[in-house]
Design an enzyme around this catalytic site. Structure first.
Site, PDB file in Angstrom:
ATOM      1  N   ILE A 120      -3.236   4.035 -12.376  1.00  0.00           N
ATOM      2  CA  ILE A 120      -3.843   5.315 -12.729  1.00  0.00           C
ATOM      3  C   ILE A 120      -2.895   6.459 -12.382  1.00  0.00           C
ATOM      4  CG2 ILE A 120      -6.196   4.455 -12.450  1.00  0.00           C
ATOM      5  CD1 ILE A 120      -6.286   5.913  -9.755  1.00  0.00           C
ATOM      6  N   ASN A 160      -6.939  -0.434  -4.944  1.00  0.00           N
ATOM      7  CA  ASN A 160      -5.609   0.059  -4.609  1.00  0.00           C
ATOM      8  C   ASN A 160      -5.364   1.406  -5.292  1.00  0.00           C
ATOM      9  OD1 ASN A 160      -2.701   0.505  -4.665  1.00  0.00           O
ATOM     10  ND2 ASN A 160      -2.495  -1.603  -3.965  1.00  0.00           N
ATOM     11  N   LEU A 162      -2.722   2.862  -6.089  1.00  0.00           N
ATOM     12  CA  LEU A 162      -1.640   2.850  -7.065  1.00  0.00           C
ATOM     13  C   LEU A 162      -1.979   2.016  -8.298  1.00  0.00           C
ATOM     14  CD1 LEU A 162       1.449   2.391  -4.700  1.00  0.00           C
ATOM     15  CD2 LEU A 162       0.466   4.519  -5.583  1.00  0.00           C
ATOM     16  N   GLU A 163      -3.128   1.357  -8.268  1.00  0.00           N
ATOM     17  CA  GLU A 163      -3.489   0.509  -9.410  1.00  0.00           C
ATOM     18  C   GLU A 163      -4.736   1.057 -10.106  1.00  0.00           C
ATOM     19  OE1 GLU A 163      -2.914  -3.784  -8.726  1.00  0.00           O
ATOM     20  OE2 GLU A 163      -2.072  -3.236  -6.770  1.00  0.00           O
ATOM     21  N   MET A 164      -5.929   0.585  -9.719  1.00  0.00           N
ATOM     22  CA  MET A 164      -7.146   1.054 -10.396  1.00  0.00           C
ATOM     23  C   MET A 164      -7.854   2.166  -9.614  1.00  0.00           C
ATOM     24  SD  MET A 164      -8.359  -2.748 -11.608  1.00  0.00           S
ATOM     25  CE  MET A 164      -9.373  -2.338 -13.027  1.00  0.00           C
TER      26      MET A 164
END
Length: 356
Positions: A120, A160, A162-164
């Site tokens: 994201i 996370n 840095l992810e979702m």
């Protein structure tokens, strides 16, 4: 009450520990290589044994350290279908832009084919995304093995930043507002939309992502002509050099931990060491686990470049060269590299009956 999750088809943790991460201290490397020689009848540190013309056996199963991927597993079709929908749904991310399939695309070998995934707000992750194909056979999940099961693994990327970048209460609220999900969950899980059911459905879908019937699998089952002579010669060299001591079983990997840099110092040579490079150490805090990672599967490896946890190798030839230098401590003749790559290419299978 909902049914308990079925037993994962992954290799049992006890078996993984039995295979284990060999203690690759300097004083024991020679002993471990000797074990490889005894197991494989080879001399990993010496020249590859001459390879004779491939012997075409009759149509019968071959007994090899790598075993065929099964055509299917006994999974609940309703849960798999629900998991497929959730796997591709960006509502699982905070801003509704990233799904599981963003980093594990079924059209890209179960990966995103990037050195590091983008989450994201265009945030960049710390490691290369491993393939989701055949992930149910892994004895642990993630490069550092911090999740024991596919269900446990779901929590990582979903939360996370840095992810979702999501939180479970918000995700569950979104799903409960969707009538189609309410119906699908009630059919698959009597207690409806619950965190454990979301995780289990996604895990069941991931377990269904088998890639059987590769040329190598057909050869293992005795099909004459399934492998080219170069690929069959490459497999023999793969065994002779000792590569199969870490890359074996149904996934040709995924069932043990090993250090990256058994002979040479990979990380000093590469430079710019990060926390992610510490691998298993980040989970256990043990110095012996620094630079140790789960051995990756080689299944469909031709589709999943770039390679290694840092995405540093862009081709199979480069990856084989890195392994030869830092795990065997020697370069391989160009012909041997080419043949081994031909073998690795033969590990590309089918998904839902269609060639990948």
């Amino acid at each position: 009450m909902s049914l308990p999750p079925p037993t994962s088809p992954a290799t049992a943790p006890e078996q993984g520990r039995a295979l284990g991460r060999w203690p690759w201290s300097a004083g024991r490397v020679g002993f471990c290589l000797l074990l490889i020689c005894v197991a494989q009848g080879c001399k990993p540190a010496g020249p590859a044994a001459p390879v004779k013309s491939p012997q075409r056996l009759p149509a019968q199963a071959r007994r090899e350290p790598i075993t065929p991927i099964p055509a299917s597993l006994p999974l609940d079709a309703r849960r798999v279908a629900l998991g497929r929908q959730l796997f591709h749904d960006p509502q699982l991310s905070r801003d509704n832009t990233i799904s599981c399939a963003t980093c594990h695309a079924l059209t890209k070998g179960g990966t995103d084919q990037l050195p590091r995934s983008v989450g994201i707000s265009q945030a960049t992750g710390h490691v290369n995304a491993p393939t989701v194909f055949n992930s149910g056979f892994n004895f642990k999940q993630f490069w550092d093995g911090r999740a024991d099961t596919l269900e446990d693994q779901v929590d990582g990327p979903l939360q996370n930043a840095l992810e979702m970048g999501a939180v479970w209460d918000e995700v569950l609220a979104k799903l409960r507002r969707a009538p189609a999900y309410a119906t699908a969950f009630k059919e698959a899980y009597p207690d409806g939309v619950q965190r454990k059911n979301v995780k289990h459905a996604i895990a069941e879908f991931e377990r269904s992502l088998l890639t059987p019937n590769s040329p190598f699998d057909r050869w293992l089952r005795g099909e004459a002509g399934a492998l080219s002579e170069d690929a069959e010669a490459g497999y023999q060299k793969f065994k002779n050099y000792g590569c199969v001591s870490c890359h074996q079983g149904v996934s040709a990997g995924g069932n043990m931990f090993q250090p990256l840099g058994v002979i040479g110092d990979y990380f000093t040579d590469r430079g710019n060491i990060t926390k992610a490079d510490h691998g298993r150490f980040n989970v256990t805090g043990k110095d012996a686990d620094k630079f140790v990672f789960k051995v990756p599967t080689l299944r469909n490896i031709a589709l999943t470049a770039p390679y290694f946890h840092d995405g540093s190798a862009t081709t199979l030839e480069e990856a084989v060269g890195v392994m030869a230098k830092y795990q065997l401590g020697r370069p391989l003749p160009p012909k041997d590299v080419r043949d081994i790559v031909k073998f690795l290419q033969s590990l590309t299978g089918e998904l839902a009956g269609r060639p990948l």
